[in-house]
Write an enzyme that holds these catalytic residues in place. Structure first.
Site, PDB file in Angstrom:
ATOM      1  N   GLN A 145       4.607 -22.139   8.427  1.00  0.00           N
ATOM      2  CA  GLN A 145       5.780 -22.530   9.103  1.00  0.00           C
ATOM      3  C   GLN A 145       6.990 -21.608   9.209  1.00  0.00           C
ATOM      4  OE1 GLN A 145       6.456 -26.278   7.398  1.00  0.00           O
ATOM      5  NE2 GLN A 145       5.193 -27.526   8.953  1.00  0.00           N
ATOM      6  N   VAL A 181      10.613 -24.892   4.316  1.00  0.00           N
ATOM      7  CA  VAL A 181       9.436 -25.327   5.088  1.00  0.00           C
ATOM      8  C   VAL A 181       8.427 -25.763   4.270  1.00  0.00           C
ATOM      9  CG1 VAL A 181      10.277 -24.285   7.455  1.00  0.00           C
ATOM     10  CG2 VAL A 181       8.863 -22.826   5.474  1.00  0.00           C
ATOM     11  N   SER A 182       7.431 -26.371   4.751  1.00  0.00           N
ATOM     12  CA  SER A 182       6.350 -26.926   3.806  1.00  0.00           C
ATOM     13  C   SER A 182       5.180 -25.858   3.563  1.00  0.00           C
ATOM     14  CB  SER A 182       5.672 -28.171   4.304  1.00  0.00           C
ATOM     15  OG  SER A 182       6.849 -29.237   4.465  1.00  0.00           O
ATOM     16  N   THR A 183       4.992 -25.033   4.480  1.00  0.00           N
ATOM     17  CA  THR A 183       3.895 -24.085   4.315  1.00  0.00           C
ATOM     18  C   THR A 183       4.569 -22.747   4.476  1.00  0.00           C
ATOM     19  OG1 THR A 183       2.989 -24.343   6.408  1.00  0.00           O
ATOM     20  CG2 THR A 183       2.214 -25.877   4.967  1.00  0.00           C
TER      21      THR A 183
END
Length: 193
Positions: free
Chosen positions: A14, A9-11
């Site tokens: 998330q 996941v990007s962050t």
């Protein structure tokens, strides 16, 4: 032979639960979960996975964008896996790189994704240029200085509080805070001339 699940996941905010649930039916023996951008391959869990995998293992991902955001990186990853004789299965694209058809489809999908991304960026730039020519484009809404800016800025400048404390009191993100500081410095320099 192990089934290895890779999730990204990007962050940190998330949730990876959806990807984990999609991969779980494939009897995953070992999980690797990154919470960072996929813009390059410098990811801790991704590197750990590459160190772990051995000949005969299969890496499962929900979709190729979890592995990479660029076609060249994706193809390099696939080549690394092939060199180790490790399979790659992407659920969304329904591709298994251990088959000739899977390898062909992987190359085609990667090229199409890159082409589509370039088209989106080009259309976006054209739309912005058109809106600017019509005087419609305003850009992002400017953030106003908080009411307590002068007080907090003065205290920060006198080193009574740290930048982090000032940002917290002002409820500003780091970039915004320092943009305002630059504006203050520029205004001060102009006033002294």
């Amino acid at each position: 032979m192990a089934n290895v699940g890779y999730v990204r996941v990007s962050t940190a905010e998330q949730n990876e639960g959806r990807q984990v649930a999609a991969l779980r039916p494939h009897s995953i023996d070992k999980w690797y979960i990154d919470k960072c951008s996929g813009k390059n391959t410098d990811r801790p869990q991704f590197k750990a996975m590459l160190d772990y995998i051995r000949e005969g293992d299969t890496v499962y991902v929900e979709d190729f964008s979890r592995l990479s955001r660029s076609v060249s990186d994706l193809l390099n990853i696939v080549n690394q896996l092939q060199d180790k004789r490790v399979g790659l299965v992407s659920l969304k694209e329904r591709i298994d790189s251990t088959t000739p058809q899977g390898r062909l489809m992987l190359t085609m999908i990667g090229a199409i994704n890159e082409f589509e991304r370039a088209n989106i960026l080009e259309r976006q730039a054209e739309g912005i240029a058109l809106a600017k020519s019509k005087g419609v484009y305003k850009g992002r809404k400017r953030i106003q200085r908080p009411d307590n800016w002068s007080d907090v800025y003065a205290r920060w400048k006198r080193r009574e509080i740290t930048g982090t404390q000032a940002m917290k009191e002002l409820d500003l993100k780091r970039n915004t805070f320092y943009n305002f500081v630059r504006l203050e410095s520029t205004a001060g320099a102009e006033n002294n001339n």
